[in-house]
Write an enzyme that holds these catalytic residues in place. Structure first.
Site, short mmCIF file in Angstrom:
data_model
loop_
_atom_site.label_atom_id
_atom_site.label_comp_id
_atom_site.label_asym_id
_atom_site.label_seq_id
_atom_site.Cartn_x
_atom_site.Cartn_y
_atom_site.Cartn_z
N HIS A 123 0.80 -1.21 0.00
CA HIS A 123 0.00 0.00 0.00
C HIS A 123 0.84 1.28 0.00
CE1 HIS A 123 -3.64 -2.35 0.64
NE2 HIS A 123 -2.90 -3.08 1.43
N ASP B 156 -8.18 -15.75 -10.50
CA ASP B 156 -8.95 -14.99 -9.51
C ASP B 156 -10.45 -15.21 -9.70
OD1 ASP B 156 -6.74 -13.94 -8.26
OD2 ASP B 156 -6.84 -11.99 -9.26
N ILE C 299 2.75 -6.05 -9.46
CA ILE C 299 2.84 -4.77 -8.76
C ILE C 299 4.28 -4.27 -8.65
CG2 ILE C 299 2.46 -3.64 -6.54
CD1 ILE C 299 -0.06 -3.95 -8.15
N THR C 300 5.21 -5.18 -8.39
CA THR C 300 6.61 -4.73 -8.27
C THR C 300 7.12 -4.18 -9.60
OG1 THR C 300 7.31 -7.02 -8.64
CG2 THR C 300 7.20 -6.26 -6.37
#
EC number: 1.18.1.6
Length: 483
Positions: free
Chosen positions: A86, A182, A399-400
């Site tokens: 976050h 997902d 995300i990284t």
């Protein structure tokens, strides 16, 4: 290191390719002009790419950063999709950063008007659309994009009316990435395991009534080319009340082929191989034997047509072209063999990729690649305009990857600022944009406004033992804010 001073160029020295400010913005800029020399930068999009870009700019300069977002709430995929770490928490509470939601850039304010109000503009609005299947029957009821389905159960306002019919026995997910897993996992997870999450009440109610027992996850290439990661696969294998359907024949020879692949891919393949070819332990065998639901991977299959029900009113199956691989390495592609296979199903979720949209006629856009043409984040031929995230490089990576990519854009921007390659003199920033929005009847939502909505969501969720009950209706959100 943050530069010790800012070198400003006179307007006359700015490249001739930059048009002068529009008359409306110019008047507002003159009205709100200030002698303050703080660099004014804005970021369009409040997802991970936007916040990581803002985080880098705040950490390595004294700039003020405004973040514009079309939704009333911040955080993009953090709220409406995958949950990364976050970066938003620290960034959003910086006294040099402000959030302005409910502002659609390209409609409520143009990119040119933002460029006139700020020293630099960064476009980080992501990939807001999905790739179409472009096959017959795609328009039939029962066919949805995985993006819309994820938005539905995660509370994205634009998808709140989706209402997928889950009365069928079998669902097919087209694509073998993390999003595909997902949506398959959500379809198969026992509802009692979802009750304490922040899934929307409408979605939870529909899933409680769901008749879906089997989900096929279909890919046009083979096991070695799957795009999901080991975490998502492990969650599927361990899903309560569910068993995997994996054909050992699909994995023949894979053990030898993975010896030289990178370690993360090798670990993923080893887990797949164990699940498909090894005899399960006693506890796992008992769990699978009692499972009422199942999921499976189908390889070397490409969608050719959505098959209609006898009355033609909804999807009843999908015709898959059998494929084979041609080429080697990065050039490997799946080509049809001429054979087809029909797979009965009542729900089709397309998860073959996301794509970005052009945001404004003044911004160059490559429709084939779905990105803004750029060099290390500098938008081609538009000085002072930058991009980061999926709209910069395409909808790939985790995300990284987005974090690293956004830091690069932030670094490039600050290098240009230090070198004097951005406009000189003070810029009014949000003061000018606020006046423009007010004259157009647009009500921006601040971060403190969001915190009020956040408190309301948390309060509504407490009664049901959930982290929150998401607000879905933008008009209700505005009413709660007294707008």
């Amino acid at each position: 290191m943050a530069p010790r001073c800012w070198r400003w160029w006179p307007w006359s020295a700015w490249p001739r390719t930059r048009p002068p400010p529009s008359e409306s913005t110019q008047s507002f800029c003159q009205q709100f002009s200030t002698q303050e020399q703080t660099p004014q930068i804005c970021v369009v999009g409040s997802g991970p790419a936007g916040f990581y870009t803002a985080q880098h700019l705040l950490k390595h300069s004294q700039a003020h950063v405004d973040i514009y977002e079309k939704q009333l709430v911040p955080f993009g995929l953090v709220r409406f999709g995958v949950a990364p770490d976050h970066p938003e928490v620290k960034t959003a509470h910086s006294d040099r950063c402000a959030f302005h939601g409910n502002v659609v850039v390209g409609r409520d304010v143009t990119v040119q008007e933002l460029r006139d109000a700020y020293h630099a503009v960064v476009l980080s609005y992501g990939a807001e659309d999905h790739k179409a299947l472009e096959i017959p029957g795609e328009e039939l009821p029962g066919v949805f994009s995985a993006r819309a389905f994820v938005g539905w159960y995660n509370g994205l306002p634009e998808n709140r009316e989706l209402a997928p019919d889950l009365s069928c026995d079998t669902a097919v997910v087209l694509g073998q990435g993390n999003v595909a897993l997902d949506v398959a996992r959500i379809l198969l997870t026992p509802p009692e395991h979802l009750e304490k999450t922040d899934i929307t009440e409408a979605a939870l109610g529909a899933l409680r009534q769901s008749q879906v027992k089997t989900v096929w996850i279909v890919g046009r290439r083979g096991a070695l080319q799957v795009a999901f990661t080991i975490k998502e696969l492990r969650e599927m294998i361990q899903l309560p009340g569910t068993r995997p359907i994996l054909d050992p024949a699909d994995f023949l020879g894979l053990q030898d082929r993975i010896k030289e692949v990178p370690r993360p891919r090798k670990r993923l393949m080893e887990l797949l191989l164990r699940a498909a070819t090894e005899k399960p332990g006693v506890a796992e065998a008992a769990r699978w034997a009692s499972a009422s639901r199942a999921w499976g991977l189908r390889f070397f299959r490409s969608p050719q047509q959505v098959l209609p029900s006898p009355d033609g009113r909804r999807a009843a199956g999908i015709r898959l072209a059998v494929t084979r691989l041609e080429g080697v390495g990065e050039a490997t592609r799946a080509v049809p063999t001429g054979d087809v296979e029909d797979l009965p199903c009542g729900l089709v979720l397309s998860s073959i990729g996301y794509k970005s949209r052009p945001i404004d006629p003044s911004v160059p856009f490559d429709p084939k690649l779905g990105v803004i043409p750029n060099m290390e984040g500098r938008v081609v031929d538009v000085p002072g305009l930058y991009c980061s995230g999926w709209v910069k490089r395409g909808p790939t990576g985790v995300i990284t990857t987005t974090m690293t990519d956004s830091f690069v854009t932030g670094q490039i921007l600050l290098q240009d600022l230090k070198a004097g390659l951005l406009p000189s003199g003070p810029r009014p920033g949000y003061a000018a944009v606020k006046a423009l929005l007010g004259s157009r009847g647009v009500w921006p939502v601040s971060f403190s406004d969001w915190e009020k909505l956040d408190a309301e969501e948390v309060s509504r969720g407490q009664g049901a033992g959930k982290p929150r009950e998401k607000l879905l209706d933008p008009q209700e959100m505005l009413r709660l804010l007294g707008r």
